[in-house]
Write a protein that holds these residues in place. Sequence first.
Motif, PDB file in Angstrom:
ATOM      1  N   VAL A  71       3.669 -53.204  93.757  1.00 48.65           N
ATOM      2  CA  VAL A  71       2.921 -52.070  93.234  1.00 48.65           C
ATOM      3  C   VAL A  71       1.863 -51.926  94.211  1.00 48.65           C
ATOM      4  CG1 VAL A  71       1.457 -51.194  91.625  1.00 48.65           C
ATOM      5  CG2 VAL A  71       3.559 -52.365  90.866  1.00 48.65           C
ATOM      6  N   LEU A  72       1.049 -52.726  94.608  1.00 51.24           N
ATOM      7  CA  LEU A  72      -0.188 -52.444  95.614  1.00 51.24           C
ATOM      8  C   LEU A  72       0.332 -51.929  96.976  1.00 51.24           C
ATOM      9  CD1 LEU A  72      -2.559 -55.358  95.364  1.00 51.24           C
ATOM     10  CD2 LEU A  72      -2.388 -53.184  94.170  1.00 51.24           C
ATOM     11  N   ASP A  73       1.496 -52.199  97.398  1.00 55.27           N
ATOM     12  CA  ASP A  73       1.958 -51.858  98.910  1.00 55.27           C
ATOM     13  C   ASP A  73       2.808 -50.462  98.682  1.00 55.27           C
ATOM     14  OD1 ASP A  73       1.550 -53.606 100.910  1.00 55.27           O
ATOM     15  OD2 ASP A  73       3.301 -54.866 100.417  1.00 55.27           O
ATOM     16  N   PHE A  74       3.600 -50.226  97.470  1.00 53.52           N
ATOM     17  CA  PHE A  74       4.571 -48.908  97.606  1.00 53.52           C
ATOM     18  C   PHE A  74       4.427 -48.279  96.272  1.00 53.52           C
ATOM     19  CE2 PHE A  74       6.906 -52.607  99.491  1.00 53.52           C
ATOM     20  CZ  PHE A  74       6.922 -51.904 101.058  1.00 53.52           C
ATOM     21  N   GLY A  75       3.397 -48.645  95.353  1.00 50.90           N
ATOM     22  CA  GLY A  75       3.138 -47.681  94.079  1.00 50.90           C
ATOM     23  C   GLY A  75       2.197 -46.445  94.221  1.00 50.90           C
ATOM     24  N   ASP A  76       2.491 -45.449  93.236  1.00 46.63           N
ATOM     25  CA  ASP A  76       1.596 -44.489  93.492  1.00 46.63           C
ATOM     26  C   ASP A  76       0.518 -44.705  92.529  1.00 46.63           C
ATOM     27  OD1 ASP A  76       2.473 -43.918  90.821  1.00 46.63           O
ATOM     28  OD2 ASP A  76       4.009 -42.396  91.502  1.00 46.63           O
ATOM     29  N   ILE A  77      -0.319 -43.694  92.603  1.00 43.03           N
ATOM     30  CA  ILE A  77      -1.737 -44.041  91.722  1.00 43.03           C
ATOM     31  C   ILE A  77      -1.499 -44.109  90.334  1.00 43.03           C
ATOM     32  CG2 ILE A  77      -2.225 -41.411  91.033  1.00 43.03           C
ATOM     33  CD1 ILE A  77      -4.609 -43.975  91.952  1.00 43.03           C
ATOM     34  N   GLU A  78      -0.581 -43.598  89.850  1.00 39.88           N
ATOM     35  CA  GLU A  78       0.041 -44.041  88.321  1.00 39.88           C
ATOM     36  C   GLU A  78       0.556 -45.318  88.111  1.00 39.88           C
ATOM     37  OE1 GLU A  78       1.260 -41.058  89.640  1.00 39.88           O
ATOM     38  OE2 GLU A  78      -0.168 -39.791  88.810  1.00 39.88           O
ATOM     39  N   ASP A  79       1.166 -46.037  88.973  1.00 37.12           N
ATOM     40  CA  ASP A  79       1.452 -47.181  89.118  1.00 37.12           C
ATOM     41  C   ASP A  79       0.714 -48.277  89.133  1.00 37.12           C
ATOM     42  OD1 ASP A  79       4.618 -46.719  88.835  1.00 37.12           O
ATOM     43  OD2 ASP A  79       4.277 -46.444  91.059  1.00 37.12           O
ATOM     44  N   VAL A  80      -0.469 -47.975  90.090  1.00 39.55           N
ATOM     45  CA  VAL A  80      -1.772 -48.667  90.313  1.00 39.55           C
ATOM     46  C   VAL A  80      -2.635 -49.040  88.785  1.00 39.55           C
ATOM     47  CG1 VAL A  80      -3.803 -49.091  91.403  1.00 39.55           C
ATOM     48  CG2 VAL A  80      -1.840 -48.456  92.784  1.00 39.55           C
ATOM     49  N   HIS A  81      -2.731 -47.717  88.159  1.00 40.13           N
ATOM     50  CA  HIS A  81      -3.337 -47.453  86.939  1.00 40.13           C
ATOM     51  C   HIS A  81      -2.508 -48.258  86.035  1.00 40.13           C
ATOM     52  CE1 HIS A  81      -6.425 -44.759  88.110  1.00 40.13           C
ATOM     53  NE2 HIS A  81      -5.595 -43.900  88.345  1.00 40.13           N
ATOM     54  N   ALA A  82      -1.588 -48.485  85.713  1.00 36.06           N
ATOM     55  CA  ALA A  82      -0.614 -49.281  84.935  1.00 36.06           C
ATOM     56  C   ALA A  82      -0.722 -50.858  85.145  1.00 36.06           C
ATOM     57  CB  ALA A  82       0.864 -48.789  84.848  1.00 36.06           C
ATOM     58  N   LEU A  83      -0.772 -50.930  86.547  1.00 37.11           N
ATOM     59  CA  LEU A  83      -1.023 -52.359  87.157  1.00 37.11           C
ATOM     60  C   LEU A  83      -2.267 -53.022  86.587  1.00 37.11           C
ATOM     61  CD1 LEU A  83       0.230 -54.661  88.931  1.00 37.11           C
ATOM     62  CD2 LEU A  83      -1.379 -53.807  90.577  1.00 37.11           C
ATOM     63  N   ARG A  84      -3.302 -52.191  86.487  1.00 37.48           N
ATOM     64  CA  ARG A  84      -4.569 -52.632  86.455  1.00 37.48           C
ATOM     65  C   ARG A  84      -4.752 -52.813  84.648  1.00 37.48           C
ATOM     66  NH1 ARG A  84      -9.192 -50.744  90.112  1.00 37.48           N
ATOM     67  NH2 ARG A  84      -9.973 -52.852  89.838  1.00 37.48           N
ATOM     68  N   LYS A  85      -3.819 -52.147  83.878  1.00 31.70           N
ATOM     69  CA  LYS A  85      -4.074 -52.354  82.571  1.00 31.70           C
ATOM     70  C   LYS A  85      -3.270 -53.697  82.176  1.00 31.70           C
ATOM     71  CE  LYS A  85      -4.238 -47.063  81.438  1.00 31.70           C
ATOM     72  NZ  LYS A  85      -3.347 -46.314  80.669  1.00 31.70           N
ATOM     73  N   ILE A  86      -2.450 -54.077  82.888  1.00 32.88           N
ATOM     74  CA  ILE A  86      -1.457 -55.055  82.605  1.00 32.88           C
ATOM     75  C   ILE A  86      -2.160 -56.376  83.039  1.00 32.88           C
ATOM     76  CG2 ILE A  86       0.838 -56.316  83.118  1.00 32.88           C
ATOM     77  CD1 ILE A  86       2.052 -53.573  83.331  1.00 32.88           C
ATOM     78  N   TYR A  87      -2.656 -56.399  84.270  1.00 34.68           N
ATOM     79  CA  TYR A  87      -3.203 -57.546  84.959  1.00 34.68           C
ATOM     80  C   TYR A  87      -4.650 -57.481  85.287  1.00 34.68           C
ATOM     81  CZ  TYR A  87       1.533 -58.458  85.996  1.00 34.68           C
ATOM     82  OH  TYR A  87       3.057 -58.743  85.832  1.00 34.68           O
ATOM     83  N   PRO A  88      -5.481 -58.486  84.933  1.00 37.31           N
ATOM     84  CA  PRO A  88      -6.911 -58.305  85.483  1.00 37.31           C
ATOM     85  C   PRO A  88      -7.311 -58.528  86.686  1.00 37.31           C
ATOM     86  CG  PRO A  88      -6.416 -60.752  84.818  1.00 37.31           C
ATOM     87  CD  PRO A  88      -5.088 -59.612  84.732  1.00 37.31           C
ATOM     88  N   ASP A  89      -8.309 -57.962  87.229  1.00 37.27           N
ATOM     89  CA  ASP A  89      -8.584 -57.918  88.614  1.00 37.27           C
ATOM     90  C   ASP A  89      -8.632 -59.154  89.223  1.00 37.27           C
ATOM     91  OD1 ASP A  89      -9.037 -55.184  88.627  1.00 37.27           O
ATOM     92  OD2 ASP A  89     -11.311 -55.313  88.453  1.00 37.27           O
ATOM     93  N   GLU A  90      -8.911 -60.256  88.514  1.00 35.49           N
ATOM     94  CA  GLU A  90      -8.646 -61.599  89.060  1.00 35.49           C
ATOM     95  C   GLU A  90      -7.369 -61.959  89.658  1.00 35.49           C
ATOM     96  OE1 GLU A  90      -9.889 -61.183  85.908  1.00 35.49           O
ATOM     97  OE2 GLU A  90     -12.090 -61.201  86.718  1.00 35.49           O
ATOM     98  N   LYS A  91      -6.346 -61.468  88.965  1.00 33.50           N
ATOM     99  CA  LYS A  91      -5.024 -61.629  89.573  1.00 33.50           C
ATOM    100  C   LYS A  91      -4.514 -60.919  90.582  1.00 33.50           C
ATOM    101  CE  LYS A  91      -1.488 -64.197  88.257  1.00 33.50           C
ATOM    102  NZ  LYS A  91      -1.495 -65.461  88.490  1.00 33.50           N
ATOM    103  N   ILE A  92      -5.213 -59.565  90.651  1.00 34.46           N
ATOM    104  CA  ILE A  92      -5.059 -58.788  91.876  1.00 34.46           C
ATOM    105  C   ILE A  92      -5.645 -59.526  92.984  1.00 34.46           C
ATOM    106  CG2 ILE A  92      -5.543 -56.623  92.962  1.00 34.46           C
ATOM    107  CD1 ILE A  92      -5.071 -55.241  90.079  1.00 34.46           C
ATOM    108  N   VAL A  93      -6.764 -59.849  92.828  1.00 35.31           N
ATOM    109  CA  VAL A  93      -7.476 -60.675  93.930  1.00 35.31           C
ATOM    110  C   VAL A  93      -6.998 -61.744  94.571  1.00 35.31           C
ATOM    111  CG1 VAL A  93      -9.766 -62.147  94.365  1.00 35.31           C
ATOM    112  CG2 VAL A  93     -10.003 -59.878  93.304  1.00 35.31           C
ATOM    113  N   GLU A  94      -6.289 -62.614  93.575  1.00 35.64           N
ATOM    114  CA  GLU A  94      -5.482 -63.765  93.853  1.00 35.64           C
ATOM    115  C   GLU A  94      -4.444 -63.415  94.769  1.00 35.64           C
ATOM    116  OE1 GLU A  94      -2.370 -67.225  91.750  1.00 35.64           O
ATOM    117  OE2 GLU A  94      -3.766 -65.931  90.590  1.00 35.64           O
TER     118      GLU A  94
END
Length: 97
Positions: free
Chosen positions: A34-57
Amino acid sequence: MNKTDIKSIFSPSLFWDAGEIDAVEHALYVIARVLDFGDIEDVHALRKIYPDEKIVETVRTRRNLLPKTGKYWAVKLNIPLEKVPCLRKYYPPKQLA
């Protein structure tokens, strides 16, 4: 996190090549894609599912992120650039003759 149907949440083009995706077991894969190929809506959905700590990891462990993705998220999430593996030069070991 209860059973999440990853393919129904994000743009169909993101996971066209994947079989069944478990949101917990395959979290780093989902986040990286999602970070590599998603659009802004995908990133918003991603951040609802996963905490920032998981994105940092993900940013701190995935060598195969696109460098522009790694740099953007490192800046956004206050990760030192030297801690982002996709931004490091890779030199394979020398072959012995």
